[in-house]
Design a protein around this motif. Structure first.
Motif, short mmCIF file in Angstrom:
data_model
loop_
_atom_site.label_atom_id
_atom_site.label_comp_id
_atom_site.label_asym_id
_atom_site.label_seq_id
_atom_site.Cartn_x
_atom_site.Cartn_y
_atom_site.Cartn_z
N ASP A 1 -4.08 -0.18 -16.29
CA ASP A 1 -3.05 0.68 -15.70
C ASP A 1 -2.50 0.09 -14.39
OD1 ASP A 1 -3.65 2.42 -17.75
OD2 ASP A 1 -4.87 3.74 -16.53
N TYR A 2 -1.34 0.60 -14.01
CA TYR A 2 -0.71 0.33 -12.71
C TYR A 2 -0.34 -1.13 -12.48
CZ TYR A 2 -2.18 5.08 -11.54
OH TYR A 2 -2.36 6.42 -11.54
N VAL A 3 -0.02 -1.86 -13.54
CA VAL A 3 0.48 -3.22 -13.35
C VAL A 3 1.73 -3.19 -12.47
CG1 VAL A 3 1.48 -5.24 -14.48
CG2 VAL A 3 -0.40 -4.01 -15.57
N GLY A 4 1.74 -4.01 -11.43
CA GLY A 4 2.93 -4.12 -10.59
C GLY A 4 3.27 -2.88 -9.80
N LYS A 5 2.29 -2.05 -9.53
CA LYS A 5 2.55 -0.85 -8.71
C LYS A 5 3.13 -1.29 -7.35
CE LYS A 5 -1.12 1.08 -7.05
NZ LYS A 5 -2.38 1.85 -7.02
N GLY A 6 4.25 -0.72 -6.97
CA GLY A 6 4.86 -1.07 -5.69
C GLY A 6 5.32 -2.51 -5.60
N LEU A 7 5.58 -3.14 -6.73
CA LEU A 7 5.96 -4.55 -6.75
C LEU A 7 7.06 -4.83 -5.72
CD1 LEU A 7 5.27 -7.14 -8.46
CD2 LEU A 7 7.36 -6.65 -9.74
N SER A 8 6.84 -5.87 -4.90
CA SER A 8 7.75 -6.11 -3.78
C SER A 8 8.32 -7.52 -3.79
CB SER A 8 6.99 -5.87 -2.47
OG SER A 8 6.48 -4.55 -2.41
N GLY A 9 8.62 -8.04 -4.97
CA GLY A 9 9.26 -9.34 -5.06
C GLY A 9 8.53 -10.35 -5.93
N ALA A 10 7.29 -10.08 -6.27
CA ALA A 10 6.52 -11.01 -7.10
C ALA A 10 7.00 -10.99 -8.54
CB ALA A 10 5.03 -10.67 -7.03
N LYS A 11 6.51 -11.95 -9.32
CA LYS A 11 6.82 -12.03 -10.75
C LYS A 11 5.52 -11.87 -11.52
CE LYS A 11 9.51 -15.37 -11.89
NZ LYS A 11 9.87 -16.80 -12.06
N TRP B 1 1.98 -4.33 -5.18
CA TRP B 1 2.69 -4.71 -3.95
C TRP B 1 2.83 -6.24 -3.83
CZ3 TRP B 1 -1.10 -0.79 -3.67
CH2 TRP B 1 -0.57 0.49 -3.53
N GLY B 2 2.89 -6.92 -4.97
CA GLY B 2 3.03 -8.36 -4.96
C GLY B 2 4.29 -8.80 -4.24
N SER B 3 4.18 -9.81 -3.40
CA SER B 3 5.30 -10.22 -2.55
C SER B 3 6.07 -11.39 -3.14
CB SER B 3 4.78 -10.59 -1.15
OG SER B 3 3.93 -11.72 -1.23
N GLY C 1 -1.39 -1.01 -19.62
CA GLY C 1 -1.72 0.40 -19.57
C GLY C 1 -0.61 1.29 -19.03
N ASN C 2 -1.02 2.44 -18.50
CA ASN C 2 -0.08 3.46 -18.02
C ASN C 2 0.50 3.09 -16.64
OD1 ASN C 2 -0.55 5.48 -20.18
ND2 ASN C 2 -2.61 5.53 -19.31
N VAL C 3 1.63 3.70 -16.35
CA VAL C 3 2.25 3.71 -15.03
C VAL C 3 2.49 2.30 -14.47
CG1 VAL C 3 2.31 5.07 -12.91
CG2 VAL C 3 0.75 5.72 -14.69
N ALA C 4 2.91 1.38 -15.32
CA ALA C 4 3.26 0.05 -14.84
C ALA C 4 4.54 0.11 -14.00
CB ALA C 4 3.46 -0.90 -16.02
N LEU C 5 4.57 -0.69 -12.94
CA LEU C 5 5.72 -0.81 -12.04
C LEU C 5 6.07 0.50 -11.36
CD1 LEU C 5 7.90 -3.13 -14.30
CD2 LEU C 5 6.54 -3.81 -12.32
N TYR C 6 5.08 1.32 -11.12
CA TYR C 6 5.30 2.58 -10.39
C TYR C 6 5.80 2.26 -8.98
CZ TYR C 6 4.33 6.92 -7.90
OH TYR C 6 4.45 8.04 -7.13
N GLY C 7 6.94 2.80 -8.63
CA GLY C 7 7.46 2.63 -7.28
C GLY C 7 7.83 1.21 -6.92
N ALA C 8 8.07 0.35 -7.91
CA ALA C 8 8.44 -1.04 -7.61
C ALA C 8 9.78 -1.09 -6.90
CB ALA C 8 8.48 -1.85 -8.90
N THR C 9 9.92 -2.00 -5.96
CA THR C 9 11.16 -2.11 -5.19
C THR C 9 11.90 -3.41 -5.43
OG1 THR C 9 9.99 -3.04 -3.28
CG2 THR C 9 10.24 -0.65 -3.36
#
Length: 335
Positions: free
Chosen positions: A139-149, A124-126, A169-177
């Protein structure tokens, strides 16, 4: 409070449903017994997740609180290890509290880490936050990413070829917006699942890449695993294909078609993302592609969801019609 309390559940046998009427849940509804004295079988104490001891709470927020207020550019370096989870997540919460969903200007806060990042790096990085890791990530790098780099690349002096090894790992950028991500190396399974707006470059992905993706742009400079693009209803993926036969076997064609990268806007978009990947990560693969761009371009395949393409074409036609003062055929027919 219900965890482990099977004694509070009752089975209702009065059903005619063909699946449920023959079920015997007696074993499932038997309450668990303690394996040894004082071993709990249900929740009997308040959990402490140790959030007050995370790097966000102990280092990032205290040192960056003034930056969040003033929006002045700041860079911070720190070591990281795989028990450091969700780096940047609570910090992003503080940014959002001050600046709202628009966050801060790009690269206002740059955090450079060395080591192995734990789960959910940059979740959820902004906007305004840049996380750079010289090492690898779980795992889960950038999950829900919200504008961050987010930028991840191997340590300087590494002896392995990043493009042949899994870096995140697995599931990177899951649900990123929203936001950007650049990974010099391969991602494990389920890369960009349910991505709806982030832009990412990676050098290969495992099974189920771009699954259920609805938006955003993904550039893959390497092989893809099985079931690629399953349920992909939006967004675009550009894949650098060296073994076309293997690639075709691994693509799920239920919702997508394959196209050459020919449109000027597609070529420009793709080249810009590959160039950024080289600048941010030092990728040798990206450099070779850029140095031989005309030849490299012919090896890229555009993975395009059919319904998404149709919707984009209709929107473009409507926009052109509005600009010229004309009605689209569909609109004229409805009138």
């Amino acid at each position: 409070e219900m965890v482990g309390r099977a004694d509070l559940l009752e089975w209702n046998p009065n059903t005619d449903h063909w699946k449920a009427k023959h079920l015997d849940l007696s074993l499932v509804l038997t309450r668990a017994t303690s394996m040894y004295p004082n071993a709990g079988t249900y929740c009997d104490r308040v959990q402490n997740h140790g959030l007050d001891r995370t790097l966000d709470q102990t280092v990032l927020i205290p040192q960056l609180s003034e930056t969040i207020k003033t929006a002045e550019r700041t860079m911070l370096s720190l070591p990281i290890q795989n028990i450091d989870r969700a780096l940047g997540t609570t910090l992003s919460h503080e940014i959002s509290k001050k600046w709202g969903p628009q966050g801060l200007p790009e690269d206002t806060i740059r955090i450079k880490c060395k080591g192995s990042a734990g789960q959910s790096l940059g979740a959820w990085g902004s906007n305004g936050l840049t996380l750079e890791v010289e090492g690898d990530a779980n795992d889960y790098v950038g999950k829900g990413l919200s504008g961050a780099k987010i930028i991840v690349y191997p340590p300087d002096g590494s002896t392995f070829a990043p493009e042949d090894n899994i870096l995140i790992g697995n599931v990177a950028l899951y649900g990123a917006t929203e936001g950007e991500a650049y990974f010099r190396g391969r991602a494990a399974e389920r890369f960009c699942v349910r991505n709806s707006g982030a832009r990412a470059v990676v050098e290969g992905v495992g099974d189920h890449g771009c699954e259920y993706m609805t938006g955003g742009r993904v550039v893959i400079l390497g092989p893809v695993g099985r079931n690629f693009a399953a349920g992909m209803s939006g967004g675009v993926a550009y894949v650098y294909v060296l073994d076309r036969e293997e690639f075709l076997i691994n693509v799920n064609f239920e919702l997508v078609d394959l196209e050459d990268v020919e449109a000027i806007e597609d070529v420009e978009e793709l080249k810009e993302m590959v160039e950024k990947h080289h600048i941010y990560t030092g990728s040798a693969v990206a450099k070779e592609i850029i140095d031989n761009w005309n030849d490299s371009l012919s090896k890229f395949v555009k993975v395009m969801p059919r319904d998404y393409k149709r919707a984009m074409e209709e929107m473009k036609a409507e926009s052109m019609a509005e600009a010229s003062g004309e009605e689209t055929p569909e609109l004229a027919e409805s009138h």
